[in-house]
Design a protein around this motif. Sequence first.
Motif, PDB file in Angstrom:
ATOM      1  N   ASP A  36       0.803  -1.223   0.000  1.00 56.18           N
ATOM      2  CA  ASP A  36       0.000   0.000   0.000  1.00 56.18           C
ATOM      3  C   ASP A  36       0.833   1.269   0.000  1.00 56.18           C
ATOM      4  OD1 ASP A  36      -2.366  -1.483   0.057  1.00 56.18           O
ATOM      5  OD2 ASP A  36      -2.282  -1.645   2.237  1.00 56.18           O
ATOM      6  N   ALA A  37       2.060   1.195   0.448  1.00 52.49           N
ATOM      7  CA  ALA A  37       2.904   2.388   0.533  1.00 52.49           C
ATOM      8  C   ALA A  37       4.359   2.050   0.212  1.00 52.49           C
ATOM      9  CB  ALA A  37       2.790   3.011   1.920  1.00 52.49           C
ATOM     10  N   PRO A  38       4.629   1.666  -1.069  1.00 49.10           N
ATOM     11  CA  PRO A  38       6.015   1.372  -1.428  1.00 49.10           C
ATOM     12  C   PRO A  38       6.840   2.660  -1.367  1.00 49.10           C
ATOM     13  CG  PRO A  38       4.606   1.329  -3.375  1.00 49.10           C
ATOM     14  CD  PRO A  38       3.716   1.519  -2.185  1.00 49.10           C
ATOM     15  N   GLN A  39       8.079   2.526  -0.926  1.00 50.49           N
ATOM     16  CA  GLN A  39       8.958   3.688  -0.807  1.00 50.49           C
ATOM     17  C   GLN A  39       9.948   3.679  -1.961  1.00 50.49           C
ATOM     18  OE1 GLN A  39      10.700   3.570   3.098  1.00 50.49           O
ATOM     19  NE2 GLN A  39       8.723   3.632   4.111  1.00 50.49           N
ATOM     20  N   GLY A  40       9.877   4.673  -2.797  1.00 47.91           N
ATOM     21  CA  GLY A  40      10.789   4.790  -3.927  1.00 47.91           C
ATOM     22  C   GLY A  40      10.142   4.351  -5.225  1.00 47.91           C
ATOM     23  N   PRO A  41      10.622   4.906  -6.341  1.00 42.84           N
ATOM     24  CA  PRO A  41      10.002   4.620  -7.642  1.00 42.84           C
ATOM     25  C   PRO A  41      10.153   3.180  -8.090  1.00 42.84           C
ATOM     26  CG  PRO A  41      11.985   5.956  -7.909  1.00 42.84           C
ATOM     27  CD  PRO A  41      11.699   5.883  -6.436  1.00 42.84           C
ATOM     28  N   ARG A  42      11.284   2.545  -7.826  1.00 41.06           N
ATOM     29  CA  ARG A  42      11.451   1.147  -8.259  1.00 41.06           C
ATOM     30  C   ARG A  42      10.545   0.213  -7.478  1.00 41.06           C
ATOM     31  NH1 ARG A  42      16.925   3.019  -8.927  1.00 41.06           N
ATOM     32  NH2 ARG A  42      17.481   2.867 -11.136  1.00 41.06           N
ATOM     33  N   THR A  79      22.843  -5.444  -3.134  1.00 39.19           N
ATOM     34  CA  THR A  79      22.542  -4.639  -1.952  1.00 39.19           C
ATOM     35  C   THR A  79      21.422  -3.635  -2.167  1.00 39.19           C
ATOM     36  OG1 THR A  79      24.227  -3.010  -2.569  1.00 39.19           O
ATOM     37  CG2 THR A  79      24.908  -4.814  -1.095  1.00 39.19           C
ATOM     38  N   THR A  80      20.862  -3.580  -3.371  1.00 38.87           N
ATOM     39  CA  THR A  80      19.779  -2.636  -3.640  1.00 38.87           C
ATOM     40  C   THR A  80      18.429  -3.339  -3.634  1.00 38.87           C
ATOM     41  OG1 THR A  80      20.043  -2.936  -6.027  1.00 38.87           O
ATOM     42  CG2 THR A  80      21.261  -1.112  -4.998  1.00 38.87           C
ATOM     43  N   PHE A  81      17.393  -2.561  -3.398  1.00 39.14           N
ATOM     44  CA  PHE A  81      16.030  -3.089  -3.354  1.00 39.14           C
ATOM     45  C   PHE A  81      15.141  -2.214  -4.212  1.00 39.14           C
ATOM     46  CE2 PHE A  81      18.091  -4.770   0.325  1.00 39.14           C
ATOM     47  CZ  PHE A  81      17.602  -6.057   0.404  1.00 39.14           C
ATOM     48  N   PRO A  82      14.077  -2.808  -4.773  1.00 35.97           N
ATOM     49  CA  PRO A  82      13.458  -4.085  -4.449  1.00 35.97           C
ATOM     50  C   PRO A  82      14.212  -5.277  -5.054  1.00 35.97           C
ATOM     51  CG  PRO A  82      12.282  -3.074  -6.253  1.00 35.97           C
ATOM     52  CD  PRO A  82      13.328  -2.088  -5.811  1.00 35.97           C
ATOM     53  N   GLN A  83      13.895  -6.457  -4.502  1.00 36.58           N
ATOM     54  CA  GLN A  83      14.406  -7.716  -5.018  1.00 36.58           C
ATOM     55  C   GLN A  83      13.230  -8.668  -5.143  1.00 36.58           C
ATOM     56  OE1 GLN A  83      17.604  -9.324  -2.661  1.00 36.58           O
ATOM     57  NE2 GLN A  83      18.828  -7.450  -2.800  1.00 36.58           N
ATOM     58  N   LEU A  84      13.129  -9.328  -6.277  1.00 38.19           N
ATOM     59  CA  LEU A  84      12.039 -10.259  -6.530  1.00 38.19           C
ATOM     60  C   LEU A  84      12.567 -11.689  -6.460  1.00 38.19           C
ATOM     61  CD1 LEU A  84       9.055 -10.599  -7.420  1.00 38.19           C
ATOM     62  CD2 LEU A  84       9.906 -10.675  -9.775  1.00 38.19           C
ATOM     63  N   TYR A  85      11.857 -12.545  -5.716  1.00 42.14           N
ATOM     64  CA  TYR A  85      12.190 -13.958  -5.570  1.00 42.14           C
ATOM     65  C   TYR A  85      10.969 -14.787  -5.952  1.00 42.14           C
ATOM     66  CZ  TYR A  85      16.176 -12.423  -2.793  1.00 42.14           C
ATOM     67  OH  TYR A  85      17.331 -11.821  -2.374  1.00 42.14           O
ATOM     68  N   ILE A  86      11.204 -15.905  -6.611  1.00 43.91           N
ATOM     69  CA  ILE A  86      10.143 -16.877  -6.864  1.00 43.91           C
ATOM     70  C   ILE A  86      10.648 -18.207  -6.328  1.00 43.91           C
ATOM     71  CG2 ILE A  86       8.729 -18.078  -8.568  1.00 43.91           C
ATOM     72  CD1 ILE A  86       8.833 -15.569 -10.286  1.00 43.91           C
ATOM     73  N   ASP A  87       9.912 -18.733  -5.364  1.00 45.53           N
ATOM     74  CA  ASP A  87      10.308 -19.970  -4.673  1.00 45.53           C
ATOM     75  C   ASP A  87      11.747 -19.910  -4.178  1.00 45.53           C
ATOM     76  OD1 ASP A  87       7.825 -21.167  -4.830  1.00 45.53           O
ATOM     77  OD2 ASP A  87       8.263 -22.174  -6.727  1.00 45.53           O
ATOM     78  N   GLY A  88      12.130 -18.757  -3.643  1.00 49.88           N
ATOM     79  CA  GLY A  88      13.451 -18.596  -3.063  1.00 49.88           C
ATOM     80  C   GLY A  88      14.548 -18.261  -4.048  1.00 49.88           C
ATOM     81  N   GLU A  89      14.253 -18.290  -5.340  1.00 53.73           N
ATOM     82  CA  GLU A  89      15.253 -17.975  -6.363  1.00 53.73           C
ATOM     83  C   GLU A  89      15.215 -16.484  -6.663  1.00 53.73           C
ATOM     84  OE1 GLU A  89      16.275 -18.862 -11.050  1.00 53.73           O
ATOM     85  OE2 GLU A  89      14.773 -20.074 -10.044  1.00 53.73           O
ATOM     86  N   TYR A  90      16.364 -15.835  -6.580  1.00 56.22           N
ATOM     87  CA  TYR A  90      16.457 -14.416  -6.899  1.00 56.22           C
ATOM     88  C   TYR A  90      16.235 -14.234  -8.390  1.00 56.22           C
ATOM     89  CZ  TYR A  90      18.502  -9.810  -7.682  1.00 56.22           C
ATOM     90  OH  TYR A  90      18.720  -8.515  -8.062  1.00 56.22           O
ATOM     91  N   ILE A  91      15.232 -13.415  -8.739  1.00 55.98           N
ATOM     92  CA  ILE A  91      14.887 -13.181 -10.139  1.00 55.98           C
ATOM     93  C   ILE A  91      15.522 -11.896 -10.654  1.00 55.98           C
ATOM     94  CG2 ILE A  91      12.977 -12.806 -11.755  1.00 55.98           C
ATOM     95  CD1 ILE A  91      13.185 -15.678 -10.557  1.00 55.98           C
ATOM     96  N   GLY A  92      15.465 -10.838  -9.858  1.00 54.13           N
ATOM     97  CA  GLY A  92      16.041  -9.577 -10.295  1.00 54.13           C
ATOM     98  C   GLY A  92      15.591  -8.428  -9.419  1.00 54.13           C
ATOM     99  N   GLY A  93      16.103  -7.264  -9.745  1.00 54.86           N
ATOM    100  CA  GLY A  93      15.775  -6.065  -8.991  1.00 54.86           C
ATOM    101  C   GLY A  93      14.842  -5.160  -9.774  1.00 54.86           C
ATOM    102  N   GLY A  94      14.634  -3.976  -9.228  1.00 49.90           N
ATOM    103  CA  GLY A  94      13.687  -3.034  -9.803  1.00 49.90           C
ATOM    104  C   GLY A  94      13.958  -2.674 -11.246  1.00 49.90           C
ATOM    105  N   GLU A  95      15.236  -2.623 -11.627  1.00 40.08           N
ATOM    106  CA  GLU A  95      15.563  -2.221 -12.984  1.00 40.08           C
ATOM    107  C   GLU A  95      15.253  -3.279 -14.029  1.00 40.08           C
ATOM    108  OE1 GLU A  95      18.759  -3.981 -10.740  1.00 40.08           O
ATOM    109  OE2 GLU A  95      17.797  -2.073 -10.401  1.00 40.08           O
ATOM    110  N   ASP A 129      11.178   4.508 -17.298  1.00 39.23           N
ATOM    111  CA  ASP A 129      12.563   4.697 -16.917  1.00 39.23           C
ATOM    112  C   ASP A 129      12.585   5.169 -15.469  1.00 39.23           C
ATOM    113  OD1 ASP A 129      15.262   5.077 -16.748  1.00 39.23           O
ATOM    114  OD2 ASP A 129      15.274   6.922 -17.931  1.00 39.23           O
ATOM    115  N   VAL A 130      13.149   4.343 -14.572  1.00 36.39           N
ATOM    116  CA  VAL A 130      13.189   4.694 -13.161  1.00 36.39           C
ATOM    117  C   VAL A 130      14.586   5.073 -12.709  1.00 36.39           C
ATOM    118  CG1 VAL A 130      11.164   3.354 -12.527  1.00 36.39           C
ATOM    119  CG2 VAL A 130      13.407   2.265 -12.503  1.00 36.39           C
ATOM    120  N   ALA A 131      15.445   5.316 -13.676  1.00 38.95           N
ATOM    121  CA  ALA A 131      16.828   5.674 -13.332  1.00 38.95           C
ATOM    122  C   ALA A 131      16.907   7.033 -12.679  1.00 38.95           C
ATOM    123  CB  ALA A 131      17.703   5.648 -14.580  1.00 38.95           C
TER     124      ALA A 131
END
Length: 131
Positions: A36-42, A79-95, A129-131
């Motif tokens: 409901d209240a994500p912090q940051g554009p990514r 070390t940056t967030f957000p980070q997406l995981y599916i079944d514990g596997e790191y998929i990628g970050g906001g970019e 573009d969220v850069a």
Amino acid sequence: MSISPDATVPGIGASEPNAPSVDWDGITLMLYGSIDAPQGPRSALSVLLLQCIGADYRTVDVGADAAARSVAVQRSGVTTFPQLYIDGEYIGGGEVIGELMRSGFLARRAEAVDLPAVDVPAADVPAVDVA
């Protein structure tokens, strides 16, 4: 990168009193803030894109849970967030989450873990573009 959902992190174990209680099953978005209240554009874009595909997912506020943040950094090596995981596997970050959605990857993975997803034509997903 494939990491077992049961991978242990040095210094943090299930028997330790301050061990994070992150549920790695299904889709997990580690971010600052909440749905409901994500912090940051990514983080905001990541939440929006997961909602666009109709994914059933959970979030972990790494700003409020330092132990979960530490585990995520150790699992992903990022070390940056957000980070997406599916079944514990790191998929990628906001970019990369937007590109993964446009390619259909997120919808296919959501279906693979028996979570609902809807098809969103690539033309309907604006490039942001969220850069």
